[in-house]
Motif scaffolding. Structure first.
Motif, PDB file in Angstrom:
ATOM      1  N   ALA A  54      -3.357  -4.539   5.666  1.00 43.48           N
ATOM      2  CA  ALA A  54      -4.108  -3.303   5.864  1.00 43.48           C
ATOM      3  C   ALA A  54      -4.542  -2.718   4.535  1.00 43.48           C
ATOM      4  O   ALA A  54      -5.672  -2.251   4.391  1.00 43.48           O
ATOM      5  CB  ALA A  54      -3.261  -2.300   6.638  1.00 43.48           C
ATOM      6  N   ILE A  55      -3.648  -2.758   3.540  1.00 45.28           N
ATOM      7  CA  ILE A  55      -4.012  -2.239   2.221  1.00 45.28           C
ATOM      8  C   ILE A  55      -5.220  -2.981   1.694  1.00 45.28           C
ATOM      9  O   ILE A  55      -6.185  -2.387   1.222  1.00 45.28           O
ATOM     10  CB  ILE A  55      -2.828  -2.380   1.235  1.00 45.28           C
ATOM     11  CG1 ILE A  55      -1.751  -1.358   1.567  1.00 45.28           C
ATOM     12  CG2 ILE A  55      -3.290  -2.177  -0.198  1.00 45.28           C
ATOM     13  CD1 ILE A  55      -0.601  -1.367   0.619  1.00 45.28           C
ATOM     14  N   PHE A  69      -8.373  -1.995   3.598  1.00 41.99           N
ATOM     15  CA  PHE A  69      -8.869  -0.678   3.176  1.00 41.99           C
ATOM     16  C   PHE A  69      -9.483  -0.764   1.786  1.00 41.99           C
ATOM     17  O   PHE A  69     -10.552  -0.199   1.532  1.00 41.99           O
ATOM     18  CB  PHE A  69      -7.728   0.344   3.178  1.00 41.99           C
ATOM     19  CG  PHE A  69      -7.559   1.019   4.501  1.00 41.99           C
ATOM     20  CD1 PHE A  69      -8.539   1.873   4.971  1.00 41.99           C
ATOM     21  CD2 PHE A  69      -6.443   0.808   5.277  1.00 41.99           C
ATOM     22  CE1 PHE A  69      -8.393   2.498   6.183  1.00 41.99           C
ATOM     23  CE2 PHE A  69      -6.292   1.421   6.492  1.00 41.99           C
ATOM     24  CZ  PHE A  69      -7.260   2.269   6.959  1.00 41.99           C
ATOM     25  N   ALA A  70      -8.803  -1.483   0.884  1.00 37.46           N
ATOM     26  CA  ALA A  70      -9.311  -1.574  -0.479  1.00 37.46           C
ATOM     27  C   ALA A  70     -10.680  -2.235  -0.467  1.00 37.46           C
ATOM     28  O   ALA A  70     -11.623  -1.736  -1.106  1.00 37.46           O
ATOM     29  CB  ALA A  70      -8.338  -2.374  -1.335  1.00 37.46           C
ATOM     30  N   VAL A  97     -13.237   0.185   0.860  1.00 35.16           N
ATOM     31  CA  VAL A  97     -13.585   1.226  -0.107  1.00 35.16           C
ATOM     32  C   VAL A  97     -14.520   0.660  -1.161  1.00 35.16           C
ATOM     33  O   VAL A  97     -15.546   1.263  -1.493  1.00 35.16           O
ATOM     34  CB  VAL A  97     -12.297   1.787  -0.756  1.00 35.16           C
ATOM     35  CG1 VAL A  97     -12.644   2.635  -1.972  1.00 35.16           C
ATOM     36  CG2 VAL A  97     -11.540   2.612   0.239  1.00 35.16           C
TER      37      VAL A  97
END
Lengths: 195, 101, 696
Positions: free
Chosen positions: C678-679, C682-683, C686
Motif C-alpha cells: 500500500a505504501i 500510494f507513493a 503521489v
C-alpha cells in the motif's frame, strides 16, 4: 488574510477544524484502541458541524446518525470481539521505519493536494447556501434514483455478505449425520417393533 | 470562506487517514483509518457542492451515497476481520503474509 | 448488395380501422387503463409463491392458476372488446432519465399486444392446469410454479412494453426465467448445461437487440415505440437520421429476434431446452419466449416495410426464415425423442412465421404464430402425457398407445392434423395464408437483381416444408400411438387434470382458423391491424387456389407416405431402410454438425486460451505491475536524486528522501505484507499525480 479573519464563519471554521485535525491525528496514533475510536467520534462530529456550516443539514445529521450512531458502535464491537488489547499497547503500530515511510508518503500527498488546490482555486469565495431536506429528497428520487437503487442493492449485498462471512458454521457435518442416522435407525426400530 | 480552506482540511484528514492505514497493525484500526479518508472525501463533496451551487445538490447526494457505502464497507470489513481472527487467532495485518508465496 | 426490394410500398393496407383513421380507435376505457395489472399481477404472484407458496393448500399452484385464470379472462375480455371496437391505448410514466431521453414504464394495449395477452393467458392457463398433474411429487414443486409464473409474467412485461427499455427488461426476464426452468432438473448434467446453452446463445443474440434498440432509439431521440413508428410513418425525408441508420438498426433488432425466436444460426438452444419439464417446453414453444422475436418484428413492422428505411433487411429475414423452416424440418424426420421431434417442428414453424414477416405479410406471420401456439402447446402436453405414462422420451419405447390413452390420442391427432395443415384445422388456414403471401411477394420483389428468384426458392422451400411437416407428424403419430407397444412400463391414461387441458386446447386448435377464412372472415386481420400506427400489410382476401392446391397436395402426400413407411400393418423394414439415405441421414442425425461446429470452432478455441490467459495474467502481469510500481518509484527517485546531487535546489531534498526511502523499501518489496504494498502504491500515485500537476 486579515480580511479572512474578520469573518465570523471563518472563526467557526477554525474552532471546528482544530479539534477535527487533532482528533484525527490522535485517532491514528493513539496507543489505546478504544481511545482511537473515541477520537474518531470527535473528528466525525466536527465534520458534521462543518457540513452545518456549509448548509448541508441533511448530510450533517446523516453523519451523526450513521457514523457516530452506528458505525462507531460497530467498531467498538469489532474491537471487543477480536479481543484487541484494551489497555495501553505499544505494538499497535508498525516499527519506526515504516512510520517514517508512511509519514513521508502522506506528507507528500498533503503537500501535493495543498499546492494543487492553492494554484487551482486561489482565493475562490464560497457562500453557504442552506439546502432544504425536501430539495435533497426531490433530487435523490428524481435525478439520482438509479444510483439510489444501486446503493440499496449494494447495502443488501453487504448485509448478506456480512451475515455469510461472520456466521459460525453449523455443527460439524460428522455430528449432524451421525445424529440423523441415529434418529432414523431409532425410527426404523420403532416401526419394526410395531410390525 | 474560501473553497481552499475546506479542501486543505479534507486533504489533511485524508493524509492522516493514509498514514493510519499504512502504519496500523490492527485490522480494525486500519478500517477506522479508512473511515477517516471517507470523511475527508465527504468534506470535499459538500464543499464543491456549495461552490458549484448545483441545483440538484449532486455533491450532497453523493456524500450520502459515500456514507451508505462506507457503512456497508465497515460491515463487510469487520465481518472479514472477524473471520480472519477466528481462523488465525489474530487481527494483525502484518501477520497476514499469505500473499508472499 | 441487398437491394432486392424495390417496390415494397405498393402493398395494400391491412384494415380500415388500423390504417389511416386513428380517430376510429377507442382508448378502451377502464379495461385498457387497468391493463397494467396484466404484467404486474404475475410478477407479484411469483414472489408471493416463493414466500407463501408452501403454506398454501396446493403448495403455490393455487396462486399460479388463479393468476393465469385472471390473465386468460382479462385477455379474452380485451380481445372481445377489441373486436367490438378497436382499442389503442398507450400510457407511460417517466421513472428516470438518460440525458434528454426519459426512461419510462407503462403499458400498451393495441391489436398486437391484445392478441399476445390472449394467447399467453389462455394457453398459459391450460398449461398451468396440466402442470399440476405433471409436476405432482416434484421436490421443487413450489419453486417450479414461482419461476413458471415469472416466465409468463416476463413475457407479459415484454408484450405490454410501450418502449424499448421495458421491452428489453421483459426480454431479459423471459431469458432468465427460461434459464431457471430449463435447468429445473439441475442435478442432471444435461439439463444444467442445456440451461446454460440457452442463456449463452440468447445472450449472444441479445447484443443485436441492444445495439438495434440503441441505434433506432438514438436516431429518433426517444425510446417510445409510438415515437419511433410515427417517425417512420412520416417518411424518410422527415426522419433523415433514422433513415440513414435504419438498415443497421433493423438488422441488429432482427438478430436479437433471431436469438429468442431460434432462427437458423441461433436455433441450437431450442432443441436442448427440452431438458426442462414438459409444461415448460409447451409454454416456451407456444405462447412465450420463441414468439418474442416474431412479436418484436411485428411491433417494428413499419420500419421494415416503409420505403427509405430498413426494407433491405426483409431480404435477410425471408432468407433466414426459408432456411430455418426447411433445414430444421428435415432434422425432425430423424429424431427418436418425441419432444425433440416437436422441438424441431417448432423451429420449422418459426421459420414459416419469419419468412412470412420477411415477405411483408404481417397478418400471415402473426396468424401462424397465433394458431401454432394452440396446437403446439397441445402437442407438447400430449407428448408430456405419453412420457408421463411410459417413463421414456423415446418413440422406440412407445407404440400402440391409442388404446390405453384414448384422450391423449384423440387430442394429439387433432394437434397433428392442425400442424400438418389438413383443411379446416387451424394450421391449414395460417399456413395457406403464408404460402399465398409468399407467392404474392414474388411479384413484389424486383426481378433484376434476383430478388424474385430468392422469393421463389423460399416459396418452394415452404411447400416442401409442408410436405416434411406432414411426413414427420405421421411418423410421430404412427410410432407413438399405433403398432405394438415396445416399452417396459405399464402405460395408462393420465389423470383428469392432465387430459382436460388437452381437450381445452384441442378445441381452439380445430376451430380458431375460422377467424381468418379468406373471403369469409377477417377477424384476425382486424385484430392485429388495430394499432395506433398504420401497418402496411397484404393479406389474402380470397384463397390463392394455386398455392392451396400445392400446399394441400404436399401435406396430404407427406402424411400418406409417412403413414405408409411408418405404418403398423406393414412392418416394412425395407422401406425404412431406404429412408436411411447414406450421407444425408447421419448429417441430419448430427443436426448438420452445427453444435459441433460451435463447440469445436468457437467455444473450445476461446475457452482454452482464456483460461491460460487468466493464469498468465495472474502469474506475470500482476506481479509485473507491483514490481513495475516499485521500479518506477526507484527510477523516478534516481532522476530526482541526480538533480539533487547537482544541487539544483535544497527543497528537492525532501522528495529525494521520499524516493530514497522508496528505493530502500524496494528491497523489502516481496514481503507479502499488504501495507508495504500500500505504501508503494500510494507513493507511486503521489509521484505520478505530482508529475501530472507539474506537467500542466
Amino acid at each position: 488574510m486579515n480580511d479572512w479573519l474578520t469573518q465570523a464563519e471563518n472563526w467557526a471554521f477554525i474552532l471546528i477544524a482544530l479539534p477535527m485535525v487533532l482528533g484525527a491525528w490522535r485517532s491514528v496514533t493513539s496507543r489505546n484502541v478504544v481511545h482511537s475510536v473515541l477520537f474518531l467520534v470527535i473528528t466525525l462530529a466536527a465534520s458534521a458541524a462543518l457540513f452545518l456550516l456549509l448548509g448541508a443539514e441533511f448530510v450533517a445529521w446523516s453523519v451523526v446518525l450513521v457514523y457516530i450512531g452506528a458505525v462507531i458502535v460497530l467498531f467498538l464491537f469489532g474491537i471487543m470481539i477480536t479481543r484487541a488489547p484494551l489497555g495501553m499497547e505499544t505494538e499497535l503500530s508498525h516499527s519506526n521505519q515504516t512510520k517514517l515511510g508512511a509519514a513521508l508518503v502522506s506528507g507528500a500527498l498533503f503537500a501535493l493536494i495543498t499546492v494543487a488546490v492553492i494554484t487551482g482555486f486561489g482565493e475562490t469565495e464560497i457562500v453557504s447556501n442552506p439546502t432544504r431536506t425536501s430539495e435533497i429528497g426531490q433530487s435523490m428520487f428524481e435525478r439520482f434514483v438509479i444510483p439510489f437503487e444501486v446503493v440499496s442493492v449494494v447495502l443488501l449485498a453487504a448485509l448478506i455478505g456480512g451475515i455469510v462471512l461472520a456466521r459460525r458454521d453449523p455443527a460439524e457435518p460428522g455430528d449432524s449425520s451421525s445424529s440423523l442416522g441415529g434418529a432414523q435407525s431409532a425410527h426404523v426400530t420403532a416401526e419394526g417393533g410395531e410390525a | 470562506m474560501i473553497l481552499g480552506q475546506f479542501i486543505i482540511l479534507g486533504a489533511a484528514l485524508f493524509s492522516l487517514g493514509v498514514y493510519g492505514v499504512l502504519t496500523r497493525r490492527n485490522a480494525v484500526l486500519v478500517l477506522l483509518s479508512v473511515e477517516l479518508m471517507l470523511a475527508a472525501v465527504n468534506i470535499n463533496f459538500v464543499a464543491f457542492d456549495t461552490y458549484a451551487r448545483d441545483v440538484t445538490a449532486g455533491g450532497q447526494i453523493f456524500s450520502l451515497f459515500v456514507i451508505a457505502v462506507g457503512a456497508a464497507e465497515v460491515g463487510i470489513g469487520l465481518a472479514i476481520v472477524l473471520l480472519i481472527f477466528r481462523n488465525r487467532e489474530s487481527a494483525n495485518v502484518d501477520e497476514l503474509d499469505l500473499m508472499k508465496l | 448488395m441487398l437491394q432486392l426490394l424495390t417496390n415494397a410500398n405498393t402493398l395494400i393496407l391491412a384494415t380500415e380501422e388500423g390504417g389511416h383513421a386513428a380517430e376510429a380507435l377507442s382508448d378502451g376505457g377502464l379495461l385498457a387503463s387497468m391493463a397494467w395489472l396484466i404484467p404486474v399481477v404475475p410478477m407479484v404472484a411469483a414472489f408471493a409463491i416463493v414466500f407463501y407458496g408452501k403454506r398454501m393448500p396446493y403448495k403455490g399452484w393455487d396462486i399460479a392458476i388463479a393468476v393465469m385464470g385472471f390473465e386468460a379472462l382479462y385477455g379474452t375480455a380485451l380481445l372481445l372488446a377489441h373486436i367490438a371496437s378497436p382499442i389503442a391505448h398507450d400510457f407511460q410514466v417517466e421513472i428516470a432519465r438518460i440525458g434528454s431521453m426519459p426512461i419510462e414504464w407503462g403499458w400498451t394495449v393495441d391489436g398486437l399486444s391484445i392478441m399476445m395477452y390472449f394467447l399467453v393467458g389462455v394457453v398459459g392457463f391450460f398449461v398451468f392446469l396440466y402442470a399440476k398433474g405433471y409436476m405432482e411429487g416434484d421436490i421443487r414443486f413450489t419453486w417450479f410454479f414461482a419461476s413458471f409464473t415469472l416466465f409468463a409474467g416476463g413475457m407479459l412485461v415484454l408484450v405490454s412494453a410501450p418502449n424499448m427499455i421495458q421491452l428489453i427488461v421483459g426480454w431479459e426476464l423471459v431469458g432468465v426465467s427460461s434459464w431457471l426452468l430449463i435447468g429445473h432438473y439441475w442435478e442432471d448434467h444435461y439439463a444444467s448445461s442445456s440451461a446454460i446453452k440457452a442463456m449463452l446463445v440468447n445472450k449472444a443474440a441479445d447484443v443485436g437487440l441492444f445495439v438495434g434498440a440503441i441505434i433506432v432509439s438514438m436516431s429518433v431521440g426517444s425510446f417510445r415505440f409510438s415515437d419511433i413508428l410515427h417517425a417512420v410513418e412520416g417518411g424518410a425525408a422527415e426522419a433523415p437520421l433514422l433513415a440513414q441508420f435504419a438498415f443497421w438498426g433493423g438488422l441488429a433488432l432482427f438478430i436479437g429476434a433471431m436469438g429468442k425466436s431460434a432462427q437458423f444460426p441461433f436455433h441450437v438452444w431450442l432443441p436442448d431446452a427440452m431438458a426442462g419439464p414438459t409444461p415448460v417446453s409447451a409454454l416456451m414453444h407456444a405462447a412465450t419466449m420463441v414468439t418474442a422475436g416474431v412479436y418484436l418484428v411485428g411491433r417494428m413492422f413499419p420500419l421494415y416495410l416503409t420505403d427509405g428505411f430498413a426494407t433491405e433487411v426483409r431480404a435477410v429475414i425471408i432468407i433466414i426464415g426459408g432456411l430455418t423452416l426447411f433445414l430444421t424440418g428435415l432434422i425432425a424426420l430423424v429424431q427418436d425423442d418425441i419432444k425433440k421431434v416437436l422441438a424441431y417442428s417448432t423451429l420449422s414453424q418459426l421459420g414459416y412465421m419469419t419468412a412470412a414477416m420477411g415477405a411483408g405479410a404481417y397478418t400471415a406471420g402473426l396468424f401462424h404464430l397465433f394458431t401454432h401456439a394452440f396446437f403446439k402447446a397441445l402437442l407438447f402436453l400430449g407428448a408430456g402425457s405419453v412420457i408421463h405414462s411410459v417413463h421414456s422420451n423415446n418413440m422406440s419405447d412407445m407404440g400402440g398407445l391409442r388404446k390405453t390413452m384414448p384422450w391423449t390420442y384423440r387430442t394429439f391427432l387433432v394437434g397433428s392434423l392442425a400442424l400438418a395443415g389438413i383443411p379446416l384445422f387451424a394450421g391449414f388456414f395460417s399456413k395457406d395464408e403464408i404460402l399465398a403471401s409468399l407467392n404474392y411477394a414474388i411479384g413484389k420483389f424486383s426481378t433484376a437483381d434476383g430478388g424474385s428468384s430468392v422469393a421463389t426458392i423460399v416459396l418452394i422451400l415452404a411447400i416442401s416444408g409442408a410436405f416434411i411437416t406432414a411426413f414427420y407428424m405421421a411418423r410421430t403419430v404412427m410410432l407413438t400411438f399405433h403398432g405394438e407397444y415396445k416399452g417396459q412400463a405399464h402405460p395408462h391414461e393420465s389423470p383428469k387434470i392432465m387430459w382436460v387441458p388437452l381437450v381445452g386446447l384441442a378445441v381452439p386448435s380445430a376451430v380458431i382458423g375460422f377467424m381468418n377464412w379468406p373471403g369469409l372472415t377477417s377477424t384476425f386481420t382486424d385484430v392485429v391491424g388495430g394499432r395506433a400506427v398504420r401497418v402496411l400489410d397484404h393479406h389474402a382476401t380470397e384463397f390463392d387456389y394455386l398455392m392451396l392446391s400445392f400446399g394441400l397436395t404436399a401435406a396430404v402426400a407427406g402424411g400418406l407416405i409417412g403413414m405408409r413407411i411408418w405404418g403398423p400393418d406393414k412392418e416394412t423394414q425395407a422401406a425404412r431402410d431406404t429412408f436411411r439415405i447414406p450421407l444425408l441421414y447421419p448429417l441430419l442425425e448430427n443436426k448438420y454438425y452445427i453444435d459441433d461446429l460451435y463447440m469445436d470452432g468457437v467455444i473450445r478455441p476461446i475457452r482454452g486460451p482464456v483460461a491460460r490467459a487468466i493464469n498468465w495474467t495472474n502469474g506475470y502481469v500482476i506481479d509485473f505491475v507491483v514490481n513495475g510500481a516499485g521500479l518506477l518509484a526507484r527510477s523516478v527517485g534516481k532522476v530526482v536524486y541526480w538533480f539533487d546531487q547537482r544541487g539544483v535546489d535544497g527543497a528537492i531534498h525532501a522528495s529525494g528522501a521520499v524516493t530514497g526511502a522508496g528505493g530502500g523499501m524496494l528491497r523489502l518489496l516481496q514481503t507479502g505484507k499488504v501495507q508495504q504494498y500500500a505504501i508503494l502504491i500510494f507513493a507511486a500515485t503521489v509521484i505520478l499525480v505530482a508529475g501530472l500537476v507539474i506537467w500542466f
